[in-house]
Design a protein around this motif. Structure first.
Motif: not given
Length: 289
Positions: A113-127
């Motif tokens: 949802d965050f990525a769709r709402q804010h397409p200009d943001a770059r999201l990186e996830v580390e598990v």
């Protein structure tokens, strides 16, 4: 029409386990939260919660059915506000998650949802595990980290979850445990509960992933201590009530020191909203066990 304010109070009561904690998280009085729930029940036309004298809360069938809709309504409300205000976020945001968060549908959907709402943001996830993720936060390689931990540890508490035993085992003989690798609070709580009750145990299966844990439980290799809301993937879903309770855990948000990007700040706010936490400043993290 269902009020977003009332829906947020409804979800906060569920996520925190009661009216007292919900009031604390929302910086409101218990009577205000109770009023929101009563108004929501009037709007929905159904009783949603039952509350006993001890303060415990149990959802009715209609209350359980409302949870998913409530989260979606609040998500759409926030998305509409952001779009209309032209407040799409930019910048890099790096978040660290334990595997059970990353594997869970709810939190994965939040990130989508965050990525769709804010397409200009770059999201990186580390598990990764708790210690590795918090070390990465300390050196500012991550902006936010989600952990499961004891109440005495640091961070900003988002919600409280009951830990339950999943799978088949009895109190006679040695209990075979299916667990995550150390360090793991589920594992710590399980062993502590069994030893306190004088019940012998052995580690039968270790997996770094929730999928591996669930597969081992479904195959009948032993029992696993898991947060109650992670047990939907078990087939059959067997809650073992013969073993001593492992207690509960806190879901905790840690944010790095220093100035965050707008995207990182926005994701932190969205995580808090997801768990019904507003108006709270994250506590400074102290040493973890």
């Amino acid at each position: 029409m269902l009020s977003p304010i009332c829906l947020r109070s409804f979800l906060t009561v569920i996520d925190t386990g009661g009216f007292t904690e919900a009031a604390r998280h929302l910086n409101a009085t218990q009577s205000t939260i109770s009023g929101h729930i009563k108004r929501l029940e009037e709007q929905a036309g159904h009783r949603l919660m039952e509350r006993d004298r001890g303060g415990s809360v149990a959802l009715t069938l209609q209350g359980r059915e409302l949870i998913g809709y409530a989260r979606e309504i609040l998500r759409l409300d926030q998305e509409a506000r952001s779009r209309l205000a032209g407040t799409s976020l930019t910048g890099l945001v790096r978040v660290g998650l334990p595997d059970d968060f990353a594997s869970g549908r709810g939190f994965t959907q939040l990130l989508a949802d965050f990525a769709r709402q804010h397409p200009d943001a770059r999201l990186e996830v580390e598990v990764g595990n708790r210690d590795r993720l918090l070390s990465a936060l300390d050196v500012q390689r991550l902006d936010h980290v989600l952990t499961k931990q004891d109440r005495a540890a640091g961070g900003e508490i988002l919600a409280r979850r009951t830990v339950v035993w999943m799978g088949l085992a009895s109190t006679t003989g040695t209990v075979p445990l299916i667990v995550f690798p150390e360090p793991c609070i589920y594992r710590e709580r399980a062993i502590r509960a069994l030893e306190k009750a004088g019940i012998p145990w052995t580690i039968a299966y270790v997996s770094p992933s929730l999928a591996g844990i669930l597969a081992a439980v479904n195959a009948g290799l032993g029992v696993s201590p898991l947060a109650e809301d992670l047990t939907e993937g078990l087939v059959p879903s067997i809650v073992n009530q013969t073993l001593p309770s492992p207690g509960s855990i806190d879901l905790v948000l840690h944010s790095r020191a220093g100035q965050l990007t707008r995207a990182a700040t926005g994701l932190g706010d969205l995580i808090r909203q997801h768990y019904g936490v507003t108006g709270i400043q994250g506590a400074k993290r102290n040493n973890l066990a």
